[in-house]
Design a protein around this motif. Structure first.
Motif, short mmCIF file in Angstrom:
data_model
loop_
_atom_site.label_atom_id
_atom_site.label_comp_id
_atom_site.label_asym_id
_atom_site.label_seq_id
_atom_site.Cartn_x
_atom_site.Cartn_y
_atom_site.Cartn_z
N VAL A 165 -44.36 110.76 79.14
CA VAL A 165 -45.15 111.25 78.00
C VAL A 165 -46.32 110.31 77.71
O VAL A 165 -47.46 110.76 77.53
N PRO A 182 -48.63 117.84 69.40
CA PRO A 182 -47.49 118.22 70.25
C PRO A 182 -46.85 117.01 70.95
O PRO A 182 -45.62 116.93 71.05
N SER A 183 -47.67 116.08 71.40
CA SER A 183 -47.13 114.87 72.03
C SER A 183 -46.37 114.02 71.02
O SER A 183 -45.36 113.39 71.36
N THR A 228 -42.96 115.37 70.71
CA THR A 228 -42.17 115.01 71.89
C THR A 228 -41.70 113.57 71.81
O THR A 228 -40.54 113.25 72.11
N PHE A 233 -38.98 113.31 69.23
CA PHE A 233 -37.73 113.89 69.73
C PHE A 233 -37.04 112.93 70.69
O PHE A 233 -35.83 112.66 70.57
N LEU A 234 -37.80 112.39 71.64
CA LEU A 234 -37.22 111.46 72.61
C LEU A 234 -36.70 110.21 71.92
O LEU A 234 -35.63 109.69 72.25
N THR A 242 -38.11 119.25 84.30
CA THR A 242 -38.57 117.91 83.93
C THR A 242 -39.41 117.30 85.04
O THR A 242 -40.48 116.73 84.79
N ASP A 254 -42.75 120.04 82.91
CA ASP A 254 -43.04 119.25 81.71
C ASP A 254 -41.74 118.98 80.97
O ASP A 254 -40.85 119.84 80.92
N LEU A 255 -41.65 117.80 80.37
CA LEU A 255 -40.43 117.40 79.68
C LEU A 255 -40.14 118.29 78.48
O LEU A 255 -38.99 118.70 78.25
N THR A 256 -41.17 118.62 77.71
CA THR A 256 -40.97 119.45 76.53
C THR A 256 -40.47 120.84 76.91
O THR A 256 -39.55 121.38 76.29
N ILE A 276 -36.70 120.64 78.00
CA ILE A 276 -35.74 120.54 76.91
C ILE A 276 -35.62 121.87 76.17
O ILE A 276 -34.52 122.35 75.87
#
Length: 568
Positions: A89, A256-257, A260, A263-264, A393, A397-399, A402
């Motif tokens: 990220v 948005p980042s 993320t 959340f992480l 992932t 994209d990681l988002t 998830i």
């Protein structure tokens, strides 16, 4: 009610100091803090470079965020700082919005975490299915390892693509430029780390590998890339805190980042706190932990650092080194600060290949390959969630990974729940249920505890079982879990039962599972809890479980219950 609310939002540092803090506790915390600092020094630099930042940013994060997480968090043993979960990220945010954009995103993430803690969302982690967590952490591990191939092999690639497949295409295109000296340094550092983990696990393998590699490069004047050659102008000391240039447009771009990152940070911090509870027998305050993480990210951004969260490996190191209170985490930050103030110039001699070797080991630890392989033995639904989250992932994209993983897990759960519904048109009452009334404890022998689990045991309630064991405080000799009314057990529930049995065994208790239905039994077999073994027994019904408990208490009557550890 007011006292409960106040306690839930009291940092664990205050709680431990109120209990009394002795000189012996300080000595233990100081040793643990120094041990963790030795691990954190090279790791923080390596993670910062992998994230697209300079190595000093990682050290700043370890100092500022590490101090605030231990001071204000809700866990006794948590150690915070930069972690591998943020690498993907952070790299993308810096590439798209510049470093100022990352600072704004980190500030926003800090505010989001504080709001989440104040809104009591700390318990929401238990609704993240186990296959989703394992899938995205394994995916991040693959991405981190892939990002270090260039530095480990000394490849001549000017601009490495950010996406996974184009990155490997670039690597294969430059394979003829592999540098022998760089490979030798990286392989040597990797061999030192692996060898020390097997032969002398208490020694700081990361730091020793970096020192040996740096000395060899300096003595033999090896032509390899170092931190000094790549970052010639590293500042010494901590910068003056300041705010980046903030605008409404920039906030919209990085929001948005920021979600993320928040959340992480929340997921990894609470997972780390749960691991610490299991190792030390403590109980964290999840909402206060989120608030502490939020303040730490605010502080890190003000000093120009990276996003931060609780670090599972460093927290485990802290506990194994003998830490007793959050003071150990604070002292870890102080020791790293001393290096930043007086020894920053030494960073210039560290080879990039040695840092790549460290990150290979970080990626290997994050992959949790044993857990990944265990989940592959689960039913197709859990396996699909795991592989889809992992693939998205790595490749997308990681988002997205998830979001899709949680959604798919929820849909599959609803489908499995529908399969457990039975319609009985006979109109008869279940006399067997009537006989199992509220008097289940009446004929229990001394030293036996019984709990009935009713309904599906899935990822949303799996953590309650471990919390029940910790709340008991005094461990009985035998714990009976009545499971006849459990129609469904998923991967997270099976994992929680496995951890429950392990924790009970540590506390000197034997677990008896009574009346498990076919689907839960099939899941238990997949985690190798399928037969009478050390610490766990199975009974066909409650009467048989009572008789077995009586026999077990007769064999262990001379023992005394053991404490599960502090729960404050």
């Amino acid at each position: 009610m007011r006292q409960v609310t106040t306690a839930a939002f009291t940092p664990k540092l205050i709680t431990t100091l109120r209990e009394g803090y002795s000189a012996s506790a300080f000595r233990a915390d100081a040793i643990a803090g120094l041990t963790v600092a030795v691990v954190a020094l090279p790791l923080s630099m390596a993670l910062a470079i992998a994230s697209g930042a300079s190595p000093d940013k990682g050290l700043i994060t370890a100092v500022v965020a590490g101090f605030l997480i231990s001071s204000l968090g809700g866990s006794r043993m948590q150690v915070g700082g930069p972690t591998g979960a943020f690498v993907v990220v952070v790299f993308n945010v810096i590439a798209q919005h510049g470093y100022d954009g990352l600072l704004i995103a980190t500030l926003l993430a800090g505010l989001i975490l504080i709001a989440a803690g104040a809104a009591r969302l700390g318990q929401m982690i238990k609704y993240i299915p186990h296959p989703v967590v394992t899938g995205f952490t394994a995916g991040i591990a693959v991405i981190i390892a892939s990002s270090q191939v260039k530095d480990f092999l000394g490849l001549s690639v000017e601009n490495v693509p950010a996406d996974f497949l184009p990155k490997w295409q670039a690597y294969f295109g430059a394979v003829q430029s592999i540098d022998g000296a760089t490979v030798a340094v990286g392989a040597g550092a990797l061999a030192i780390i692996v060898g020390l983990r097997r032969l002398a696990p208490r020694l700081p393998g990361f730091l020793i590998a970096v020192i040996v590699a740096s000395l060899l490069v300096a003595i033999f004047k090896l032509p390899v890339d170092t931190i000094g050659s790549r970052f010639p102008d590293i500042p010494a000391g901590l910068p003056v805190p300041s705010l980046p240039t903030i605008s409404i447009a920039k906030i919209g771009e990085v929001l948005p980042s920021a979600f993320t990152i928040a959340f992480l940070a929340g997921i990894e911090a609470l997972l780390s706190a749960v691991v610490a509870d299991g190792m030390a027998g403590t109980r964290h305050r999840s909402n206060q932990e989120l608030i502490g993480q939020g303040v730490a990210n605010l502080g890190s951004a003000l000093f120009g650092g990276l996003p931060a969260t609780g670090a599972i490996a460093r927290t485990a190191t802290n506990i194994r080194a003998g830490a007793r209170t959050p003071v150990a985490g604070i002292l870890h930050a102080v020791f790293v600060l001393l290096f930043v103030l007086f020894a920053t110039d030494l960073m210039a001699f560290v080879p990039m290949a040695a840092l790549a070797a460290i990150l290979f080991m970080v990626a290997w630890g994050m992959s949790e390959y044993e857990r990944f392989l265990a989940l592959l033995r689960m039913p197709n639904s859990d396996r699909a969630v795991l592989l889809l989250t992992f693939g998205l992932t790595v490749l997308v994209d990681l988002t997205v990974a998830i979001g899709v993983g949680v959604t798919l897990a929820s849909l599959l759960f609803m489908a499995r729940m529908a399969e457990t519904v039975e319609v009985d048109a006979s109109g008869k009452r279940d006399t067997e249920l009537d006989s199992e009334d509220i008097h289940q404890r009446d004929d229990l022998p001394a030293g036996v505890e019984v709990f009935r689990i009713t309904g599906p045991f899935f990822f949303g309630v799996a953590g309650e079982l471990l919390d029940t064991l910790r709340r008991m405080g005094q461990s009985p000799k035998v714990i009976i879990l009545r499971m006849r009314l459990v129609p469904l057990l998923d991967a997270s529930g099976a994992q929680a039962l496995e951890e429950f049995v392990a924790q009970a065994r540590i506390a000197g208790a034997t677990v008896i599972l009574s009346g498990a239905q076919p689907q839960p039994m099939a899941m238990l077999r997949r985690v190798h809890l399928d037969g009478n073994s050390d610490g766990i027994f199975f009974a066909d019904d409650f009467s048989q479980a009572q008789a077995l408990a009586l026999d077990l208490c007769g064999e262990t009557a001379s023992g005394t219950p053991e404490k599960l550890g502090p729960v404050a």
